[in-house]
Design a protein around this motif. Structure first.
Motif, short mmCIF file in Angstrom:
data_model
loop_
_atom_site.label_atom_id
_atom_site.label_comp_id
_atom_site.label_asym_id
_atom_site.label_seq_id
_atom_site.Cartn_x
_atom_site.Cartn_y
_atom_site.Cartn_z
N VAL A 5 16.61 8.50 34.74
CA VAL A 5 16.71 7.23 34.02
C VAL A 5 16.73 6.07 35.02
CG1 VAL A 5 18.20 5.79 32.56
CG2 VAL A 5 17.79 8.18 31.96
N LEU A 6 17.53 6.20 36.07
CA LEU A 6 17.56 5.14 37.09
C LEU A 6 16.18 4.93 37.70
CD1 LEU A 6 20.90 5.68 39.07
CD2 LEU A 6 20.43 4.14 37.14
N LYS A 7 15.52 6.02 38.00
CA LYS A 7 14.18 5.93 38.59
C LYS A 7 13.22 5.23 37.64
CE LYS A 7 10.41 8.73 40.39
NZ LYS A 7 9.91 10.08 40.68
N ARG A 8 13.24 5.63 36.37
CA ARG A 8 12.32 5.03 35.39
C ARG A 8 12.60 3.54 35.23
NH1 ARG A 8 8.51 6.43 32.33
NH2 ARG A 8 8.79 8.62 32.79
N LEU A 9 13.86 3.16 35.11
CA LEU A 9 14.19 1.74 34.97
C LEU A 9 13.80 0.96 36.21
CD1 LEU A 9 17.69 2.00 33.24
CD2 LEU A 9 15.52 1.28 32.19
N SER A 10 13.96 1.57 37.38
CA SER A 10 13.59 0.92 38.63
C SER A 10 12.09 0.69 38.70
CB SER A 10 14.05 1.78 39.81
OG SER A 10 13.61 1.25 41.02
N GLN A 11 11.32 1.65 38.24
CA GLN A 11 9.86 1.57 38.33
C GLN A 11 9.23 0.78 37.19
OE1 GLN A 11 8.75 5.71 38.60
NE2 GLN A 11 8.85 5.68 40.83
N HIS A 12 9.80 0.87 35.98
CA HIS A 12 9.13 0.31 34.80
C HIS A 12 9.90 -0.82 34.12
CE1 HIS A 12 6.15 3.48 35.06
NE2 HIS A 12 7.13 4.35 35.16
N GLY A 13 11.10 -1.11 34.58
CA GLY A 13 11.87 -2.20 34.00
C GLY A 13 12.63 -1.79 32.75
N PRO A 14 13.22 -2.78 32.06
CA PRO A 14 14.08 -2.51 30.91
C PRO A 14 13.37 -1.69 29.82
CG PRO A 14 14.22 -4.82 31.55
CD PRO A 14 13.10 -4.21 32.35
N ALA A 15 14.16 -0.87 29.15
CA ALA A 15 13.65 -0.06 28.04
C ALA A 15 14.82 0.29 27.13
CB ALA A 15 13.00 1.21 28.58
N SER A 16 14.50 0.51 25.88
CA SER A 16 15.56 0.95 24.94
C SER A 16 15.86 2.42 25.20
CB SER A 16 15.09 0.77 23.50
OG SER A 16 14.05 1.68 23.20
N ALA A 17 17.00 2.86 24.72
CA ALA A 17 17.37 4.27 24.89
C ALA A 17 16.34 5.18 24.22
CB ALA A 17 18.76 4.53 24.33
N SER A 18 15.80 4.76 23.07
CA SER A 18 14.80 5.59 22.40
C SER A 18 13.50 5.63 23.19
CB SER A 18 14.56 5.13 20.96
OG SER A 18 14.11 3.80 20.93
N GLU A 19 13.12 4.52 23.83
CA GLU A 19 11.93 4.52 24.68
C GLU A 19 12.14 5.41 25.90
OE1 GLU A 19 10.38 -0.03 23.71
OE2 GLU A 19 11.78 0.31 25.36
N LEU A 20 13.34 5.36 26.47
CA LEU A 20 13.66 6.23 27.61
C LEU A 20 13.60 7.69 27.20
CD1 LEU A 20 16.62 4.22 29.15
CD2 LEU A 20 14.36 4.58 30.20
N ALA A 21 14.15 8.00 26.02
CA ALA A 21 14.14 9.38 25.53
C ALA A 21 12.71 9.88 25.36
CB ALA A 21 14.90 9.48 24.21
N ALA A 22 11.86 9.05 24.77
CA ALA A 22 10.46 9.45 24.57
C ALA A 22 9.76 9.64 25.91
CB ALA A 22 9.73 8.40 23.73
N ALA A 23 10.00 8.73 26.85
CA ALA A 23 9.34 8.82 28.15
C ALA A 23 9.79 10.05 28.94
CB ALA A 23 9.62 7.55 28.97
N GLU A 24 11.06 10.43 28.80
CA GLU A 24 11.60 11.57 29.53
C GLU A 24 11.49 12.88 28.76
OE1 GLU A 24 12.65 11.65 32.73
OE2 GLU A 24 12.00 9.56 32.85
N GLY A 25 11.04 12.79 27.50
CA GLY A 25 10.86 14.00 26.70
C GLY A 25 12.17 14.67 26.29
N VAL A 26 13.18 13.85 25.98
CA VAL A 26 14.47 14.40 25.54
C VAL A 26 14.84 13.79 24.19
CG1 VAL A 26 15.28 14.77 27.91
CG2 VAL A 26 15.85 12.64 26.74
N ARG A 27 15.83 14.38 23.54
CA ARG A 27 16.31 13.86 22.25
C ARG A 27 17.03 12.53 22.46
NH1 ARG A 27 19.65 18.39 21.68
NH2 ARG A 27 21.13 16.93 20.78
N ALA A 28 16.95 11.69 21.45
CA ALA A 28 17.59 10.37 21.52
C ALA A 28 19.10 10.50 21.75
CB ALA A 28 17.30 9.59 20.25
#
Length: 149
Positions: A46-69
């Motif tokens: 999550v830290l890596k994704r936010l660092s590389q892609h900027g702010p995101a909602s928890a549901s967007e992070l879940a979808a991007a990482e392939g995990v449940r909300a």
């Protein structure tokens, strides 16, 4: 592979296998160097994704990482409790609360990246001369070209 593809040379097959194995080993080794010892791999992602892609909602992070909300919500809550991320109301959608890195989260992420890069630079320098290091740079340019094609 289809019938119109040219046959693969033994050298290309070996190179592909070697790249796969070496990248896997390097990835494991670099992950072991993470300063994020108290974080789970999912939280570090999550830290890596936010660092590389900027702010995101928890549901967007879940979808991007392939995990449940629900799993992502727990990870975000733990990161928030550690002071590494924060959530703010979206000015355009009051129901949405984007997750952003805090300054502490950015510093931790940057420090971890620098530590991994320094370890790898030292290891490359210890195991190879200038000519070999230039060959690595050339090989990385080729691999980057392949990755972007």
């Amino acid at each position: 592979m289809n019938d119109s593809d040219p046959p693969l040379s033994p050298t290309a097959v070996r190179a592909a296998g070697d790249v796969w194995i070496v990248f896997s080993r390097l990835r494991r080794r670099l992950r072991a160097l993470d300063g994020e010892d108290d974080l789970s791999p999912a939280q570090a992602a999550v830290l890596k994704r936010l660092s590389q892609h900027g702010p995101a909602s928890a549901s967007e992070l879940a979808a991007a990482e392939g995990v449940r909300a629900q799993s992502m919500a727990k990870n975000v809550a733990a990161l928030e409790a550690a002071g590494l991320v924060e959530r703010h109301p979206d000015p355009y959608d009051g129901r949405r609360r984007p997750v952003t890195l805090t300054e502490r989260g950015r510093e931790q992420r940057l420090g971890d990246l620098r530590a991994r890069q320094a370890w790898l630079a030292r290891a490359l320098q210890e195991h190879g001369g200038e000519e070999e290091l230039r060959a690595v740079v050339t090989a990385m340019a080729l691999l980057d070209e392949v990755a972007q094609s």
